[in-house]
Enzyme design. Structure first.
Site, mmCIF file in Angstrom:
data_model
loop_
_atom_site.group_PDB
_atom_site.id
_atom_site.type_symbol
_atom_site.label_atom_id
_atom_site.label_comp_id
_atom_site.label_asym_id
_atom_site.label_seq_id
_atom_site.Cartn_x
_atom_site.Cartn_y
_atom_site.Cartn_z
ATOM 1 N N LYS A 1 43.015 55.368 7.857
ATOM 2 C CA LYS A 1 41.922 56.005 7.138
ATOM 3 C C LYS A 1 41.634 57.392 7.734
ATOM 4 C CE LYS A 1 37.041 55.275 6.087
ATOM 5 N NZ LYS A 1 35.905 54.349 6.133
ATOM 6 N N GLU B 1 46.748 54.512 18.482
ATOM 7 C CA GLU B 1 47.877 53.591 18.341
ATOM 8 C C GLU B 1 48.757 53.990 17.156
ATOM 9 O OE1 GLU B 1 44.723 52.764 18.692
ATOM 10 O OE2 GLU B 1 44.484 51.101 20.119
ATOM 11 N N GLY C 1 37.213 50.038 7.032
ATOM 12 C CA GLY C 1 38.564 49.610 7.420
ATOM 13 C C GLY C 1 38.838 48.150 7.104
ATOM 14 N N ARG C 2 37.937 47.261 7.550
ATOM 15 C CA ARG C 2 38.198 45.826 7.366
ATOM 16 C C ARG C 2 37.943 45.354 5.941
ATOM 17 N NH1 ARG C 2 34.175 47.025 10.630
ATOM 18 N NH2 ARG C 2 32.046 46.387 10.220
ATOM 19 N N GLU D 1 33.718 41.763 13.431
ATOM 20 C CA GLU D 1 33.344 43.177 13.514
ATOM 21 C C GLU D 1 32.109 43.426 12.654
ATOM 22 O OE1 GLU D 1 36.356 46.157 12.538
ATOM 23 O OE2 GLU D 1 36.818 46.418 14.647
ATOM 24 N N HIS E 1 47.505 18.762 16.109
ATOM 25 C CA HIS E 1 48.244 18.336 17.301
ATOM 26 C C HIS E 1 47.911 19.202 18.493
ATOM 27 C CE1 HIS E 1 50.855 15.419 15.222
ATOM 28 N NE2 HIS E 1 50.470 16.145 14.197
ATOM 29 N N LYS F 1 37.589 52.522 24.085
ATOM 30 C CA LYS F 1 38.535 53.574 23.688
ATOM 31 C C LYS F 1 38.272 54.845 24.487
ATOM 32 C CE LYS F 1 38.632 52.668 18.711
ATOM 33 N NZ LYS F 1 38.483 53.307 17.420
HETATM 34 C C1 G6Q Z 1 37.555 48.326 10.666
HETATM 35 C C2 G6Q Z 1 37.621 49.301 11.716
HETATM 36 C C3 G6Q Z 1 38.974 49.443 12.392
HETATM 37 C C4 G6Q Z 1 39.926 50.420 11.712
HETATM 38 C C5 G6Q Z 1 41.038 50.753 12.693
HETATM 39 C C6 G6Q Z 1 42.059 51.691 12.106
HETATM 40 O O1 G6Q Z 1 36.615 48.100 9.959
HETATM 41 O O2 G6Q Z 1 37.116 50.491 11.254
HETATM 42 O O3 G6Q Z 1 39.652 48.227 12.554
HETATM 43 O O4 G6Q Z 1 40.414 49.894 10.530
HETATM 44 O O5 G6Q Z 1 40.498 51.302 13.858
HETATM 45 O O6 G6Q Z 1 41.476 52.897 11.740
HETATM 46 P P1 G6Q Z 1 42.255 53.944 10.901
HETATM 47 O O7 G6Q Z 1 42.581 53.344 9.585
HETATM 48 O O8 G6Q Z 1 41.354 55.141 10.777
HETATM 49 O O9 G6Q Z 1 43.519 54.267 11.664
#
Ligand code: G6Q
Length: 537
Positions: A207, A213, A268-269, A354, A385, A505
């Site tokens: 996003k 990462e 994001g989620r 989250e 199990h 972070k």
């Molecule tokens: C979710 C968070 C988080 C996000 C990641 C990736 O609700 O905001 O999990 O999706 O940190 O972020 P980017 O899509 O910006 O790389």
């Protein structure tokens, strides 16, 4: 500590009511009411939702519904669906529901109807997905794409992985799909193992397009590609971006024409139905993808319009609150009796934890009551199990969600009977257990009786559907999305920010140069200094 829920009449009534209910057993609730199985059952949207095996009475449900009403759930839901900026800490609208709205709908954000833009992106995605699936899209050396690697993390990874695994049955088996999220180089190294750069497409899903990462993995992917193709023009044929940040996408070297956009009002989620779903669409094809969106939309509409006492996500949410805040439950197990849903609990962990892992209300006050539970789980019967022992005979109360499908996707009926018999049996065993008398009746030696007793009275919901289809997956995901939203409204917390991920972070960015420059003075606590020292060697 002040408790913003204490003045709520329903909360007070629930506290009193809890005193009556806490020692009531499911055995007695069922024996007092022959219709209990039907009374606490909703069959709608192709879902049979059985919530009779919960430690509730009709009065419990009435009071919980009253709580939702008092907390303004109807108004807050309307505000979310209509694009009001309910994510107040980030001053953003929350409109994942618009991502699956049919074409004709009008949803305004800052004076703009966002629905046409959404469909424009969906159509571009479909065109692109079809060109990859048909082989029309060629890599730089003229070969069709045979492998798709999604690079993203958190919300830009968990939805795509979960959906790919869940809908693998419907996927194009001529294309290999891999997912890279971790900064751990092993993740990238394994993801590209045995892949041919000439036939590989990287989807950089971010996003913000700033995530450490993802950007590190994307740069490594670019190098991996160029090591073989040795021409910057190859990037345009092997990289696409899913992002809201066109400037950084183009600076990375990805053409804006190869970017599929979305908007700041998609968290994001909550983004698996935005452009972030491109890998899913390539895997299952645009038609199946539309069916999935239609499933999401069906659940959105159910949540938006059904009365609270017949509303699946609302009831799920209220049951969660009943256990967390009154019985002191700390976790919620999600147990899909469907192997394709193996990543579903991991996906839900981010969605729920989250969103609801907050200790202050929207006003910044300490809540004073517990909020989000720990979500966890594995597919049945594997879990049986392993950890089910603790659910049956441990000392903690762990509400369980069983998810199953009547019809299997495989042609092995015996397996399906065994699978579903186990799911149904687990709910029965948890609820009713086995008394000492029953154990003795089986002739068990007296010294073993206590060990073989199942207390029972352990609650579960069962979600039973016809078959795992794209549409049904959409319904399931949207169901949990709206359940967590409902909980956030009752608790008065913001389900749409995630400030708790920041601190670590920031500290990591400070530690990176300390690992790299051995002489750098360390000014952390003695434990952190030691760990850095050990790494430096
Ligand atoms: C979710 C968070 C988080 C996000 C990641 C990736 O609700 O905001 O999990 O999706 O940190 O972020 P980017 O899509 O910006 O790389």
């Amino acid at each position: 500590m002040t408790n913003p829920l204490t003045p709520s009449p329903a909360w007070k009534l629930l506290e009193e009511h809890f005193r009556e209910m806490k020692n009531t057993s499911l055995r007695s609730l069922f024996s007092e009411d022959n219709n209990r199985g039907e009374r606490f059952l909703i069959e709608n949207l192709g879902i049979l939702f059985d919530f009779s095996k919960h430690r509730i009475s009709t009065k419990t449900l009435e009071l919980l519904v009253q709580l939702a009403e008092e907390r303004g759930l109807a108004e807050k839901t309307r505000a979310m669906f209509s694009g009001e900026k309910i994510n107040i800490t980030e001053n953003r609208a929350v409109l994942h529901t618009a991502l699956r709205a049919p074409k004709g709908l009008v949803i305004m954000v800052d004076g703009i109807n966002v629905v046409p833009e959404i469909h424009e992106v969906l159509e571009r995605m479909a065109g692109f997905a079809n060109s990859i699936r048909s082989g029309a899209w060629k890599g730089f050396t003229g070969k069709p794409i045979r492998s798709v690697v999604n690079i993203g993390i958190g919300g830009s990874d968990l939805g795509p992985v979960m959906a790919y695994e869940a809908l693998k049955f419907y996927s194009d088996r001529n294309i290999t799909f891999r997912f890279v999220s971790n900064i751990d180089g092993n993740d990238f190294a394994e993801a590209v193992k045995n892949l041919d750069p000439e036939e590989t497409l990287f989807i950089v899903a971010s996003k913000t397009f700033t995530t450490l990462e993802t950007m590190t993995n994307a740069r490594t992917a670019r190098q991996w590609l160029l090591d073989k193709l040795a021409d910057d023009r190859a990037i345009a044929r092997h990289f696409v971006a899913l992002s809201t940040n066109e400037e950084l996408v183009t600076r990375f070297g990805i053409d804006a024409g190869n970017m599929f956009g979305f908007w700041d009002w998609v968290g994001g989620r909550y983004s698996m139905t935005s452009a972030i779903g491109l890998s899913t669409m390539i895997a299952i094809g645009p038609d199946n993808y539309s069916d999935m969106l239609a499933g999401f939309h069906e659940m959105d509409e159910h949540f938006r319009t059904a009365p609270f006492d017949r509303n699946i996500p609302v009831i799920m949410a209220l049951l969660g609150i009943w256990y967390i805040d009154f019985f002191g439950a700390q976790t919620q197990a999600v147990l899909p009796y469907e192997n394709y849903l193996k990543r579903f609990p991991a996906y839900l962990q981010q969605l729920t934890m989250e969103s609801a892992g907050k200790h202050v209300t929207l006003d910044g006050e300490n809540t004073g009551y517990d909020t989000g539970a720990v979500y966890w789980g594995e597919p049945g019967t594997n879990g049986q199990h392993s950890f089910y022992q603790l659910i049956h005979q441990g000392t903690m109360l762990i509400p369980c969600d069983f998810i199953g499908f009547r019809r299997a996707l495989h042609p092995l009926p015996l397996h399906q009977d065994y699978l579903i018999a186990n799911m149904i049996a687990q709910g029965e065993a948890l609820a009713f257990g086995k008394t000492a008398e029953e154990v003795r009746g089986e002739g068990v030696a007296e010294n073993l009786v206590a060990h073989k007793v199942f207390e029972g009275n352990r609650p579960s919901s069962t979600f039973f559907m016809e078959k795992l289809t794209p549409a049904n997956l959409g319904k399931l995901v949207a169901m949990y999305e709206h359940a967590v939203f409902t909980q956030s409204v009752v608790w008065g917390i913001n389900a749409f920010d995630q400030m708790g991920v920041e601190l670590g972070k920031v500290l990591a960015m400070k530690i990176i140069p300390e690992l790299q420059e051995k002489g750098k003075l360390l000014e952390h606590d003695s434990s952190t200094n030691n760990l850095i020292g050990y790494y430096r060697g």
